[in-house]
Design an enzyme around this catalytic site. Structure first.
Site, PDB file in Angstrom:
ATOM      1  N   LYS A 150     -23.073 -73.479 -50.334  1.00  0.00           N
ATOM      2  CA  LYS A 150     -21.976 -74.292 -50.878  1.00  0.00           C
ATOM      3  C   LYS A 150     -22.753 -75.594 -51.124  1.00  0.00           C
ATOM      4  O   LYS A 150     -23.487 -76.171 -50.527  1.00  0.00           O
ATOM      5  CB  LYS A 150     -20.998 -74.657 -49.953  1.00  0.00           C
ATOM      6  CG  LYS A 150     -19.766 -75.377 -50.189  1.00  0.00           C
ATOM      7  CD  LYS A 150     -18.600 -75.197 -49.372  1.00  0.00           C
ATOM      8  CE  LYS A 150     -17.308 -75.948 -49.647  1.00  0.00           C
ATOM      9  NZ  LYS A 150     -16.454 -76.044 -48.617  1.00  0.00           N
ATOM     10  N   SER A 176     -11.758 -74.586 -49.869  1.00  0.00           N
ATOM     11  CA  SER A 176     -12.629 -75.371 -50.848  1.00  0.00           C
ATOM     12  C   SER A 176     -14.063 -74.583 -51.168  1.00  0.00           C
ATOM     13  O   SER A 176     -14.680 -74.809 -51.848  1.00  0.00           O
ATOM     14  CB  SER A 176     -12.846 -76.838 -50.547  1.00  0.00           C
ATOM     15  OG  SER A 176     -13.773 -76.665 -49.163  1.00  0.00           O
ATOM     16  N   SER A 229     -11.437 -74.115 -45.248  1.00  0.00           N
ATOM     17  CA  SER A 229     -11.948 -73.961 -46.490  1.00  0.00           C
ATOM     18  C   SER A 229     -12.865 -72.653 -46.329  1.00  0.00           C
ATOM     19  O   SER A 229     -13.329 -72.574 -47.470  1.00  0.00           O
ATOM     20  CB  SER A 229     -12.570 -75.225 -46.737  1.00  0.00           C
ATOM     21  OG  SER A 229     -11.971 -76.307 -47.338  1.00  0.00           O
TER      22      SER A 229
END
Lengths: 480, 473
Positions: free
Chosen positions: A90, A165, A189
């Site tokens: 990420k 997210s 997330s």
């Protein structure tokens, strides 16, 4: 074997475990070929899952891995449990020399000079980083649509959001663009996009994985965790990443180790009554799961988390308050373009969701707001934690939904931030309490993947995973 | 001041003498701009602080030395504000639960001895430094993350004198114990003064904060100025505004820096990246506090019979006090004290160095003191000797002869000189004999001159008196 490994690349339906891939590598598959194939699939993909693709760096790592395997054979994997495994990271986790944007205009040119502890440990274990994954800007958002670099699409149905997210992480794992990915979970997330995309993900006990190198959104809630196609792979990743880190004073002395299947006849499963009476479709799924656990001999009982109705309110005060401080460093003195100027000018670079949360958080901490909002929220947060402590005296694990619904259409919730905040209803309590929680595929509601959430007491991550492993193996195959 | 009374409280920011910064491994000694920095102290996204144990130990030491309660559980907090020299957009400090609470420091002024209460000591990180040029500014982050303690007094001081005495005493304490190197020029010991004026017995008046004054003398002058200004305001019925003021040393006056009409909102909250600082009592107990300057000075006055002034000067630094202790061990303590606090101190300030950095040794001072004690060299003569030893090094005795300052007490030699002087000045001899004894100095002076300064003045005086009496007889 080699064919099976290569066929999984770019596929949403087929996948190979880390063990299977390593078996193929011992059997002659070159890490370079594997890596090149993944990079090719990423370049060919239209999911917009990656912000940065590390072609040269990944190929260099692959060559190094091949040399090791050539020299040591199967022995090379003993001290490097992730040797040759291509992963995605990420884009809010730092890797020295690799652009890190946090999906924000603010950091469009930011190349960190240092590497996050979690990445250091994964790379020391032989993992190959294919690139940096798209996300909601600064991890703020639940759909993957709040990225300065464009939204990420759901790999199975490209008109849907993948959830956020950790949107790029979930989409890349389900889309076969990497074997495993790192996500981060502040209010759900990791688990929410895992549920939407039908993959496996663990949000570990707070402090299990060092936050050093993770760009802070809400420091008391953020955790890095693995997102994979199997729980065993996730456990392998977690085992490598976990353990006390001298660079993170909030990290705990807990190294993840898998445990054998639990004795279900001695397992007590709690289902919070507050999680029912809201979303019938998803609740039906949980009822099925309850029945499965009972059929395994577990004792399933209703429990109560009386303060969890306030969890969203608490979260959107605590998280935004911490965020308003954590994001203060982006003042235009060192980040953002020089042309944007300092303070006011530079802060216009933030996207609307980030601005909204900074403004809320600044107010929550202000002299006018702190007593009624921030301090009150922390008080209620303690009550939520006590709810869990009490319930975990009665049961060993808690199960429930991950999300109220399956994935929704792109754009469906963009005009209604409050509706999007409500998606975190089931996931936020675990962050507030610091306890481990995972998402394991539980089949479909309509056409859409949904996950089952399993929560465990502090540091009992391995118990939740061990129970979920059996669920994963048997539930879908028995029922659908 | 008359009907008015000043109320002064001081906040001292003191840099701890650690090797590395408070939350990272960077050195605290900056070289070129932005050289002592790393991703942590420059606030790179994703970095986290780790607390420096050495800094905690020094802060606890300060607390113990000031008789404070050491809180075994203290909390770090974020103080949020925007400023270009603040890389994270917040300063990590302590707010609600500081490390040390409630102590005192004894000060001495012309008005006597007084204990000033200390409210708290908390730990925090320093910010960087902004430098402004025409059209642009630069930021140097070498200082960012340097460990500080803030020592906050109660509003117990009533005059600029007391404030100055407090600062000097505190400075002596922290440098003496190695808590800080206390370098004022480099801003390692900075003081903010809160000043208000009231009629005795009334509640506190409106308070003004004087910031960024970097010498004790200027703090005193700024406070004096501010007290006078407040009294003028009160007498003329003007309003005193709550504000922050600076001090202009050239004009000797304070000026408004910013108004505090709107109170700063720092949005304090618990620092989520650090756990509460939990200390074990045994760890605290193991921190050794040596004899404090106050106690040491009292012992010197009592046991060595030296003056309070000499004690203050000699205890200024740890090295100086150690030097003195060693020299004084061989007796002649008063003379040793006089020599160091007089001539040696003058030489030190000329050279800008500490006593143990010069050629002069402890043995030289011991030798000098015994020469003075035995009347072998006069106080004037020994100054010349010490200056030479200071510059060129010892041993000391050969310089006494080289400079020819050995006092001559030989009676025959002195009598001869006295006789010569008297014969040269018959008028004065007559006057002296007629009772004008004030002329003794005149004769002694001439004899000293004739001897080239070597004669022992007291013995000369005796010889002159004896000559006069012989002549009469």
């Amino acid at each position: 074997m080699v064919n099976r490994v290569l066929e999984a690349i770019g596929s949403t339906e087929r996948h190979c475990s880390i063990a299977e891939i390593q078996h193929a590598l011992v059997g002659g598959l070159k890490v370079q070929d594997l890596t090149a194939a993944y990079l090719g699939a990423i370049h060919a993909s239209d999911l917009n899952a990656f912000i940065t693709i590390c072609d040269e760096r990944a190929m260099q790592q692959a060559r190094d891995a091949d040399r090791l395997i050539a020299a040591l054979g199967a022995q090379a994997f003993v001290s490097r449990p992730l040797l040759g495994i291509p992963i995605g990271v990420k884009d809010n986790i730092a890797i020295a020399g690799v652009l890190m944007t946090c999906a924000s205009k603010m950091l469009e040119n930011y190349v960190p000079p240092y590497t996050a502890t979690a990445i250091k440990r994964l790379e020391d274990a032989g993992a190959i980083v294919l690139g940096k994954l798209n996300m909601d800007e600064f991890a703020m958002g639940g759909s993957g649509e709040n990225s300065a670099y464009g939204l990420t699409r759901h790999p199975v149905d490209k008109t849907l959001v993948p959830g956020g997210s950790s949107s790029g992480s979930a989409a890349a794992v389900r889309g076969g663009l990497c074997v495993a990915a790192l996500g981060t979970d502040t209010g759900g997330s990791i688990r929410l996009p895992a549920s939407f995309c039908g993959i496996h993900a663990i949000k570990p006990t707070y402090g299990t994985v060092s936050r050093f190198g993770l760009v802070a959104f809400a420091s008391t809630l953020d955790q890095i965790g693995p997102m994979t196609r199997s729980l065993v792979d996730a456990e392998l990743m977690l085992g490598v990443m976990s353990g006390r880190d001298q660079s993170d004073m909030t990290s705990i002395d807990y190294t993840y180790e898998p445990i054998p299947e639990p004795d279900f006849s001695k397992l007590r499963i709690g289902v919070p009554e507050e999680y029912f009476g809201l979303m019938p479709d998803i609740e039906a799924k949980v009822l099925d799961a309850m029945a499965w656990f009972e059929s395994k001999g577990a004792q399933v009982q209703r429990v109560s988390l009386p303060h969890c109705h306030a969890a969203i309110a608490v979260y959107y005060l605590v998280a935004v308050a911490e965020a308003s401080s954590n994001l203060a460093r982006f003042d235009g003195v060192r980040f953002g373009s020089r042309l944007d100027g300092v303070f006011e000018g530079a802060r216009a670079l933030f996207g609307p969701e980030v601005k909204r949360r900074i403004i809320l958080g600044t107010f929550a901490l202000s002299a006018r707001g702190t007593t009624s909002y921030y301090k009150q929220a922390n008080y209620v947060r303690a009550q939520i934690r006590e709810d869990f402590e009490r319930v975990f005296q009665q049961v060993d694990l808690i199960i429930g939904p991950v999300t109220p619904t399956g994935a929704y259409k792109i754009g469906a919730q963009m005009s209604d931030p409050l509706q999007m905040y409500l998606n975190d209803f089931y996931t936020i309590p675990a962050n507030l309490a610091g306890i481990p929680a995972l998402s394991v595929p539980a089949g479909k509601v309509g056409e859409l993947d949904v996950g089952l959430q399993v929560m465990a007491p502090w540091r009992q991550d391995a118990l939740a995973v061990a129970a979920a492993r059996v669920f994963d193996k048997e539930f879908l195959h028995g029922r659908i | 001041m008359g009907e008015f009374e000043a109320v002064i409280g001081l906040e001292v920011h003191c840099q701890l003498a650690t090797k590395s910064k408070i939350f990272c491994a960077c050195p605290t000694t900056g070289t070129a701009m932005n050289q002592s920095v790393c991703p942590i102290c420059t606030g790179h996204p994703g970095t986290l602080p780790t607390l420096n144990a050495e800094a905690v130990a020094l802060a606890v030491k300060a607390g113990l030395a000031l008789g404070m309660r050491i809180e075994l559980r203290s909390i770090f907090a974020r103080k949020n504000y925007f400023y270009p020299d603040l890389p994270k957009g917040y300063q990590i400090s302590q707010h609600d639960k500081p490390l040390c609470e409630s102590g005192s420091l004894r000060i001495e002024t012309k008005q006597g001895v007084k204990d000033v209460r200390i409210q708290r000591i908390h730990m925090e990180e320093d910010a960087g430094k902004n430098m402004h040029f025409v059209g642009y500014s630069l930021v140097d982050l070498n200082r960012a993350g340097v460990p500080l303690i803030e020592i906050v007094s109660e509003p117990d001081m009533r005059s600029a004198d007391e404030a100055g005495a407090y600062l000097r005493e505190l400075h002596q304490l922290v440098t003496f114990l190695g808590i800080s190197d206390g370098n004022l020029q480099e801003g390692n010991f900075r003081c903010d003064a809160n000043v208000s004026v009231r009629r005795p017995g009334e509640p506190f008046g409106v308070r003004v904060e004087i910031k960024n004054v970097n010498s004790f003398r200027y703090v005193e002058k700024a406070i004096e100025y501010e007290i006078a200004r407040h009294i003028r305001c009160l007498q003329s019925g003007d309003t005193i505004h709550m504000e922050t003021r600076g001090y202009d040393a050239q004009k000797d006056e304070t000026y408004v820096m910013r108004s505090k009409a709107s109170v700063d909102d720092y949005r304090f909250f618990v620092e989520p990246d650090l756990m509460p600082l939990v200390l074990e009592q045994a760890w605290v107990d193991a921190i050794h506090i040596p004899e404090l300057p106050q106690a040491m000075k009292e012992r010197w006055v009592r046991d060595f019979g030296i003056s309070h002034y000499d004690a203050q000067v000699l205890a200024q630094t740890k090295r100086r006090s150690a030097f003195f202790e060693q020299a004084a061990r061989h007796g002649n303590t008063k003379i040793v004290a006089n020599l160091i606090s007089g001539e040696i101190l003058r030489l030190m300030s000329l050279a800008g160095c500490e006593i143990d950095e010069a050629h002069i040794t402890c043995q030289d001072i011991i030798d000098a003191a015994s020469l003075v004690a035995a009347d072998t060299v006069s106080h004037t003569g020994i100054k010349l000797v010490l200056a030479e030893v200071w510059t060129h090094g010892g041993p000391l005795e050969p310089w006494v002869d080289k400079l020819g300052v050995r006092q001559v007490s030989d009676q025959g030699f002195l009598d001869t000189l006295v006789a010569e002087v008297c014969q040269e000045n018959p008028g004065q001899v007559a006057e002296f004999r007629a009772g004008k004894e004030k002329l003794l100095g005149f004769f002694v002076g001439h004899v000293m001159k004739k001897s080239g300064g070597k004669a022992h003045p007291q013995k000369v005086g005796e010889a002159v008196k004896a000559y006069m009496q012989r002549g009469l007889g």
